[in-house]
Motif scaffolding. Sequence first.
Motif, short mmCIF file in Angstrom:
data_model
loop_
_atom_site.label_atom_id
_atom_site.label_comp_id
_atom_site.label_asym_id
_atom_site.label_seq_id
_atom_site.Cartn_x
_atom_site.Cartn_y
_atom_site.Cartn_z
N HIS A 131 0.84 -1.20 0.00
CA HIS A 131 0.00 0.00 0.00
C HIS A 131 0.87 1.25 0.00
O HIS A 131 0.50 2.28 0.56
N LYS A 132 2.01 1.15 -0.64
CA LYS A 132 2.95 2.27 -0.74
C LYS A 132 2.63 3.07 -2.00
O LYS A 132 2.22 2.51 -3.01
N PRO A 133 2.83 4.39 -1.94
CA PRO A 133 2.58 5.22 -3.12
C PRO A 133 3.48 4.83 -4.29
O PRO A 133 4.67 4.55 -4.11
N VAL A 134 2.89 4.83 -5.49
CA VAL A 134 3.62 4.60 -6.74
C VAL A 134 3.37 5.83 -7.60
O VAL A 134 2.23 6.10 -8.00
N VAL A 135 4.44 6.58 -7.86
CA VAL A 135 4.32 7.89 -8.50
C VAL A 135 5.20 7.95 -9.74
O VAL A 135 6.34 7.48 -9.73
N LEU A 136 4.66 8.53 -10.79
CA LEU A 136 5.40 8.76 -12.03
C LEU A 136 5.57 10.27 -12.18
O LEU A 136 4.58 11.00 -12.28
N TYR A 137 6.81 10.74 -12.16
CA TYR A 137 7.10 12.17 -12.31
C TYR A 137 7.50 12.40 -13.77
O TYR A 137 8.52 11.89 -14.22
N ASP A 138 6.67 13.15 -14.48
CA ASP A 138 6.87 13.35 -15.92
C ASP A 138 6.74 14.83 -16.29
O ASP A 138 5.74 15.24 -16.89
N PRO A 139 7.75 15.64 -15.96
CA PRO A 139 7.64 17.08 -16.21
C PRO A 139 7.77 17.48 -17.68
O PRO A 139 7.43 18.60 -18.04
N ILE A 140 8.23 16.56 -18.55
CA ILE A 140 8.48 16.93 -19.94
C ILE A 140 7.67 16.11 -20.94
O ILE A 140 7.91 16.17 -22.15
N GLY A 141 6.71 15.34 -20.46
CA GLY A 141 5.89 14.54 -21.36
C GLY A 141 6.58 13.31 -21.91
O GLY A 141 6.13 12.71 -22.89
N PHE A 142 7.66 12.89 -21.28
CA PHE A 142 8.43 11.72 -21.70
C PHE A 142 7.55 10.48 -21.79
O PHE A 142 7.68 9.67 -22.72
#
Length: 184
Positions: A131-142
């Motif tokens: 139940h841990k957070p799964v985050v995708l950081y996509d500041p450039i639309g990659f």
Amino acid sequence: MATQAGWRVCVYCASSTSDPELLAIASEVGAGIARRGWSLVSGGGNVSMMGALAEAARDGGARTVGVIPEGLRVLEVADTAADDLVVVTTMRERKREMEERSDAFLTLPGGIGTMEEMFEVWTAASLGFHHKPVVLYDPIGFYRPLLDWIRGLADSGLVKSHALECLVVCDTLDAALDACGGRR
């Protein structure tokens, strides 16, 4: 969730690019983790985005834990400056160690190894194995093409809406770090 001292964020990212924009993203994330007083868990490399991430985290005062297979350590790509460098035998052991040592998972741009790691923790979250957070950081639309494909899978019924909800996609660093485990 409030900011938690000692929070440990596992970051998945590329270990083979020299793209200045991607290296800057990694450095920004490392510095952001340090500003929050968190620890970094990474793949234990000293190259590319992985190296920039760990160096920036340490420069900001964060504790860094690197987990690397022996086969990569002997190639001299290990982050020997890590506060804790864990050497394992296989890539599967590496992922298990990283997962066990982390409170949240954050994915940055990367290749097939990065994708494999993200998909594994995301799948486990969607099945309730953690139940841990799964985050995708996509500041450039990659990841835009990948996310479009995944939404198409959901539209066809191959991916459940609950699974989509288990992956938080952010395009700003503060939002990504907040999603990992707390507010500033």
